[in-house]
Design a protein around this motif. Structure first.
Motif: not given
Lengths: 568, 410
Positions: A528-546
Motif C-alpha cells: 500500500l505504501a509503495s502505491d502511495e496509499r499511505l493512509m490506507d497502510a496505517a491500519t495494518p501498520a498499527l496492528v504490527i506496532v500494537l
C-alpha cells in the motif's frame, strides 16, 4: 523438517559412543545428533550463498559490479556510518542521563525510551513521508501560511533520501544501544566513579574518562546489533529509493530474475555482516571483564536544574516522541480517520498471526532441543554446532530468502521431474510454493532469539535436579518434559513471543518467499505504501506496532526493576 | 513409554556366570567375603573401576562391594574421586575401565551402560535437588512407578510419615528449612523402593547442631528399610557414626577399607592415621629393626636397616604427669572445651628437641613452662615409610558448596 528433527530426538539412546566415555552420561547422543542436524539445516542458506561466490551468472554479476555495486557499497557504508553515529549519540546520551542524573520525568523515560523498538523502521518511514512530503500536512500548512504555490518557492527537507533513512533508522534503533549502555552504566561500581571524582575529575570528565571507556564494549555490541538491523532493513531504503544491498538483491531476484547474481550480492553483504558479528562477539567477550569491584552503592543522581534539566528532558524525549509517540499517534489518527477495513483485512491478520505462531512454535521447539543438547553434552563440538545454528540473527532476511529459495527450488524441480517421469504426477512446487519454506527462513533468522532466552533460563535447573530426575526413573525425554519444561515455562513463553513479534514485523524474506496471493500485515503495509496509499497502510501498520508493543512493555517492566546491588 | 521405565528384572545375586567369586580368593570385589553372596541379596560390586575426565584419571582401579543391608562410606579429602565413584554407581558417569554389578547384574563397564533411570537406585544429593515446581507430596511421589494415583499417593505419604514430614505434604520446597528439605529428599529417594541408596555429602548443607540430629534420623530410616547404602563424605566423624565399613580414598584410589574401629586402631598408612585427626609425626630412621625416639623405641618390622620412616603418634595417646625431672616442657596449653591441647617440647639424647602435641581431658593441670613426663599408649603409635611432607593433606573444615549449576566431583 520439524518431523525429522523430533524423530531423531525421541530415539535418544543412552548408549554412548566410545569417544565420549568418561563424560557425563546423561549426554543423550540423540539430542546431539538432532542439534547437528538442525545446525546443518539452519546453516544451509548461508552456505548456499557463500557457495555462489564463484559461480558464473552469465555476465550479470560483471554488469552489476560495473554499474550498481559501488553505489550499493557507498550507500550501505554511509547508512551504517550515519545510523551508527545516531544510535551511539542517542543511546549513550539517554542511558547516561537516566542512570546517572535526576530530573523530572526520569522514571517514565527509563522505560519509555525503549518504546521505539516496537516500531518497524519502514512504518516510521511511511508515516514521516506522509507527514513531510509535498502533499503532507506540514508542507501544505507552510504553503498556506507563506503563500507559496510550488516546491520551487522554498526549500524543504527531503525525507525520501539517504539522510532521511539515517534519521528514521536512528530513531527506532537507538534503544539497542540505550539498553546495553544503560546496563553497563548500572553495573559500573559507583565507587569507581567516586574515585575519579576524588582524583579531581568533574562529572563530565568522569563520564568521558571513566564511565564511557568502561561501557565501551557494551556500546560497541549495541551499535553492532543496530547496524545488523540497518543492513537487514529493506522497507525503508526501498521506499526512500536509497539503493543498498537489500534493494539490489530484491531487484536482481524479482526484477532481473537472476538468482545467482542475487546470491552473489548477498555474499558481499555477508562480509559486512561478518565484520559486525566479529565486533559484537569481541565486545561481548570483553564486557564480561569490566567489573573490578563487587561493591555497589546507590547511584549518585546528579540533580539537574534549570537549563541543564530542560536540555536533558528535551534530549531524552526527542527519541521517544519522534521514534514512537508521533508516528504511532499519526498512524492511529489515519486509521481512524481515513482507513477502511476491507474484506481482505481479516484473512491478512489471520495469515500474519498464523505464520508468526507456527514460526514461534518451531523456533521454541528447536531452541529447546539445542539448549538441552548443549546442556546434556557440553562438548566443544556441541557448542560450536549451537553457535553455527544461532548465527542467523545476523543474516539479513533477503539473503536468507535467496539462500533458501535456490536450494529448495532445485529440490522442487528435481522432485517434480522425478514424480512426473515415474508416476505421471505433477507435484508442482511442494517446498517453495507453500508457507513451509517461509517458516524455515524465519527459523533460520530468529532461532537465536529463542535459543538465547531458553539457554539462559535452563540454568534454573541445577545439575543435581537433572540427576535426581534420572535416578528417579526418567529418561532424557521424561526429564525434559517433567522438570526442565515446567521450570522454564516463562522463558519459553517469552522466547515464543519475541519470535512471534519479529515474524510479524519481518518484511524482506516474507516479500520474496510468500506464496502467491498470500498477504501478511507487513506485506500489505509495504505494498500500500509503495502505491502511495499511505493512509490506507496505517491500519495494518498499527496492528504490527500494537503487537510489537507487548514484548517491549515486558522488557520495560524488567528494565524498571533491574538494578544490581539494589536487590536483596 | 511404560516399557522404557519399567524396572529391570532383578537377577538374583549369587553364584553364576555374572559372579566373579573364586573359591580360593573369595569375591574379586570384596576379598573379605569368602563365600558367594546369598541368592537374592541386593548388592553393589565395583570391580576394578576407573574413571577419567579427558586424560585426567580421577578414579583408579577401585574395587569394593556393598553387602546387603550394609552402609558403606567413601571417605576422603575433596578431589579424591569419591563422588565420581558414587556417580558411576548411579550411572551418571561411565567407567573407562572395570565393571559395575548391581544386584548381580552387569550395569556398567565392558561396553555396557545401563542408564541411571533403569538402575533402580535412590540418590540423595548434597543440595537435595527438590523440584521447585512440585510440592512436597508430588516430589516424593515423582519416582513411584507402576502404581495408581491413590496408591502412589499413599506410598508417598507413608514415606513422609517415616521421615516426620507428613504435616508438610502440601508445602512447597522453598517454604522448607534445610533440615526439612533433607528429609523430603530422603523420602523421595526411598519412595520407589530402590535396592541401593547413594548419598552424596547429604548433611554438609546443614549447620552443626541440626546435622547431628538429622544424621541420626537418617541412619534410623535407612536401617529400618534395610536398603544397601553407599555414602560419600569428607567428615571422618560422620563416616564413623554412619558407616558399617569405611573406604578411605586418596587420589582416586582406596587406601584402606575396613570397619571404623579397625581403621582407627590399625591404619595401614600414615594418611589414614592422620585423617582421623591431627597427629604427631616424628621423622626417624630404622636401627636394628627399631625406631628410636625420645618416647622410647618402637618395633619396625619389615623395614630395612636405615630406612627413613615416620613415627606417627596420636595426640590422645600421650598422657602427661607433672614431674620435676620429666623430659618434656609445656610450651602452651589450650583449653578447647571437651579436651585440652598441649604443646610440648621433648628433649632427649636422640637429636634435637622435638615438638609434640598432646590431647588430654579433664581440668587443665599443666601450667606453661612446667616439666612433665610423658606416658604413651603404644597401640596408638604407628611406624610408616617416610612421606614427603608436601603430600600430607589437611582437611578443610567444610568443603565450599559448589556453584549450583556445576556438578560436584568430590
Amino acid at each position: 523438517m520439524m518431523k525429522s528433527a523430533s524423530a531423531t530426538t525421541t530415539s535418544a539412546s543412552s548408549f554412548l559412543p566410545a569417544f565420549m566415555a568418561g563424560q557425563n552420561v546423561s549426554s543423550g547422543a540423540g539430542w546431539v545428533r538432532a542439534t547437528v542436524f538442525i545446525a546443518l539445516l539452519v546453516g544451509a542458506p548461508v552456505t548456499f550463498i557463500l557457495a555462489h561466490v564463484f559461480a558464473s551468472s552469465g555476465g550479470v554479476w560483471e554488469h552489476l559490479a560495473q554499474t550498481v555495486l559501488p553505489l550499493y557499497i557507498v550507500n550501505s557504508l554511509l547508512l551504517m556510518l550515519g545510523v551508527g553515529a545516531g544510535v551511539m549519540i542517542g543511546g549513550v546520551g539517554t542511558a547516561w542521563l537516566v542512570t546517572m542524573c535526576r530530573f523530572p520525568g526520569k522514571g517514565v523515560l527509563e522505560w519509555a525510551l525503549l518504546l521505539p523498538m516496537a516500531m518497524p523502521a519502514y512504518v516510521v518511514a511511511y508515516t514521516y513521508t506522509g507527514l513531510l512530503d509535498f502533499a503532507g500536512p506540514i508542507q501544505s500548512a507552510l504553503r498556506e501560511v507563506f503563500g507559496w504555490s510550488s516546491a520551487r518557492d522554498y526549500w524543504f527537507f527531503e525525507i525520501r533520501s539517504l539522510g532521511g533513512a539515517i534519521v528514521v533508522m536512528s530513531l527506532v534503533l537507538y534503544p539497542y544501544v540505550y539498553l546495553l549502555a544503560r546496563s553497563a552504566f548500572l553495573e559500573q561500581s559507583i565507587c569507581v566513579l567516586e574515585a575519579s571524582r576524588t582524583l579531581g575529575q568533574g562529572p563530565w570528565k568522569g563520564f568521558f574518562k571513566v564511565a564511557l571507556p568502561l561501557a565501551r564494549p557494551s556500546i560497541a555490541a549495541g551499535t553492532a546489533l543496530a547496524l545488523m538491523e540497518t543492513l537487514n532493513d529493506f522497507g525503508t531504503v526501498h521506499y526512500f529509493a536509497v539503493d543498498t544491498f537489500t534493494t539490489g538483491i530484491y531487484r536482481t531476484w524479482l526484477g532481473l530474475g537472476e538468482p545467482t547474481a542475487a546470491a552473489q550480492l548477498g555474499a558481499v553483504l555477508l562480509l559486512f555482516v561478518l565484520a559486525l558479528v566479529m565486533i559484537e562477539r569481541v565486545s561481548r567477550g570483553a564486557s564480561q571483564y569490566h567489573h573490578t569491584t563487587a561493591r555497589y552503592r546507590r547511584l549518585p543522581g546528579y540533580q539537574l536544574t534549570g537549563w541543564r534539566c530542560l536540555t536533558a528532558q528535551t534530549f531524552c524525549f526527542t527519541g521517544v516522541f519522534f521514534g514512537f509517540a508521533l508516528p504511532s499517534s499519526v498512524l492511529a489518527w489515519w486509521s481512524v480517520r481515513y482507513s477502511t477495513i476491507g474484506l481482505d483485512f481479516l484473512p491478512m491478520v489471520r495469515n500474519s498471526f498464523l505464520l508468526a505462531l507456527v514460526a514461534a512454535l518451531a523456533a521454541v521447539t528447536v531452541g529447546v532441543i539445542m539448549a538441552y543438547a548443549q546442556r546434556l553434552s557440553p562438548t566443544p563440538m556441541t557448542r560450536s554446532t549451537v553457535r553455527l545454528a544461532s548465527f542467523g540473527y545476523a543474516i539479513p532476511g533477503s539473503v536468507i530468502a535467496v539462500g533458501t529459495l535456490i536450494p529448495l527450488g532445485l529440490i522442487d524441480n528435481a522432485l517434480s521431474g522425478f514424480m512426473s517421469e515415474r508416476f505421471g504426477l505433477s507435484t508442482g512446487l511442494l517446498l517453495t510454493g507453500g508457507i513451509a519454506a517461509l517458516v524455515y527462513a524465519y527459523l533460520v533468522r530468529f532461532l537465536a532469539v529463542s535459543f538465547n532466552g531458553i539457554e539462559a533460563s535452563l540454568s534454573k535447573v541445577t545439575n543435581s535436579m537433572e540427576a535426581a530426575c534420572r535416578t528417579l526413573g526418567q529418561g532424557t525425554m521424561g526429564t525434559l518434559r517433567l522438570v526442565h519444561v515446567p521450570l522454564i515455562r516463562g522463558a519459553l513463553l517469552t522466547a515464543g513471543l519475541l519470535v512471534f513479534v519479529d515474524v510479524m514485523k519481518e518484511l524482506p524474506a516474507t516479500l520474496i518467499m510468500r506464496p502467491l496471493n498470500f498477504d501478511t500485515l507487513a506485506v500489505r503495509t509495504f505494498s500500500l505504501a509503495s502505491d502511495e496509499r499511505l493512509m490506507d497502510a496505517a491500519t495494518p501498520a498499527l496492528v504490527i506496532v500494537l503487537v510489537g508493543l507487548i514484548p517491549i512493555i515486558m522488557l520495560s517492566y524488567a528494565v524498571a526493576r533491574s538494578r544490581p546491588g539494589e536487590k536483596s | 513409554m511404560n516399557m522404557m521405565f519399567s524396572k529391570t528384572p532383578a537377577i538374583q545375586c549369587g553364584p553364576g556366570p555374572h559372579c566373579s567369586f573364586t573359591p580360593s580368593k573369595g569375591c574379586a570385589a570384596d576379598p573379605l567375603r569368602m563365600s558367594p553372596c546369598a541368592p537374592g541379596s541386593a548388592c553393589l560390586i565395583m570391580d576394578g573401576v576407573s574413571c577419567a575426565y579427558g586424560k585426567t584419571r580421577v578414579v583408579e582401579n577401585v574395587s569394593f562391594a556393598v553387602r546387603p543391608g550394609e552402609l558403606l562410606c567413601l571417605l576422603g579429602p575433596s578431589g579424591c574421586g569419591k563422588t565420581t565413584t558414587l556417580r558411576m554407581a548411579a550411572g551418571l558417569e561411565t567407567p573407562v575401565d572395570g565393571r559395575i554389578l548391581l544386584n548381580g547384574q552387569l550395569v556398567g563397564g565392558q561396553g555396557m551402560h545401563v542408564a541411571p533411570e533403569k538402575r533402580n537406585i535412590g540418590f540423595l544429593f548434597q543440595d537435595y535437588a527438590l523440584f521447585p515446581h512440585l510440592n512436597v507430596l508430588a516430589n516424593v511421589a515423582f519416582g513411584i512407578r507402576n502404581k495408581g494415583k491413590a496408591e502412589s499417593r499413599d506410598r508417598a505419604m507413608d514415606m513422609l510419615r517415616q521421615v516426620g514430614m507428613e504435616a508438610h505434604a502440601d508445602s512447597w520446597p522453598h517454604q522448607l528449612s534445610g533440615g526439612q528439605m533433607q528429609r523430603v529428599a530422603l523420602a523421595r529417594a526411598l519412595a520407589p523402593e530402590p535396592m541401593l541408596m547413594l548419598l552424596d555429602e547429604p548433611f554438609s548443607g546443614l549447620d552443626k547442631r541440626l546435622r547431628d540430629q538429622i544424621r541420626d534420623e537418617t541412619l534410623h530410616v535407612l536401617k529400618s528399610t534395610g536398603v544397601c547404602v553407599l555414602m560419600v563424605t569428607h567428615d571422618p566423624e560422620e563416616a564413623m557414626f554412619m558407616a558399617d565399613r569405611i573406604a578411605i580414598m586418596r587420589a582416586g584410589r582406596i587406601v584402606q577399607l575396613d570397619e571404623p574401629e579397625t581403621l582407627y586402631r590399625r591404619p595401614v598408612a600414615s594418611f589414614v592415621a592422620s585423617f582421623f585427626g591431627e597427629v604427631n609425626r616424628i621423622p626417624s630412621n630404622v636401627r636394628q629393626g627399631k625406631v628410636h625416639s625420645p618416647l622410647g623405641a618402637f618395633p619396625a618390622p619389615g623395614f630395612k636397616e636405615g630406612a627413613e620412616v615416620d613415627l606417627v603418634i596420636r595426640p590422645e595417646a600421650l598422657s602427661l604427669e607433672l614431674e620435676d625431672n620429666g623430659n618434656a616442657t609445656v610450651l602452651v596449653s589450650h583449653m578447647l572445651g571437651r579436651s585440652n591441647l598441649i604443646h610440648l617440647r621433648v628433649e632427649s639424647g636422640y637429636g634435637p628437641p622435638i615438638h609434640l602435641h598432646a590431647r588430654t581431658t579433664g581440668p587443665l593441670p599443666h601450667i606453661e613452662g612446667a616439666r612433665v613426663s610423658i606416658k604413651l599408649d603404644q597401640s596408638q603409635a604407628f611406624v610408616y615409610p617416610a612421606e614427603e611432607q608436601v603430600e600430607t593433606e589437611t582437611m578443610p573444615e567444610e568443603i565450599p558448596q559448589p556453584p549450583p549449576n556445576l556438578g560436584s566431583f568430590c
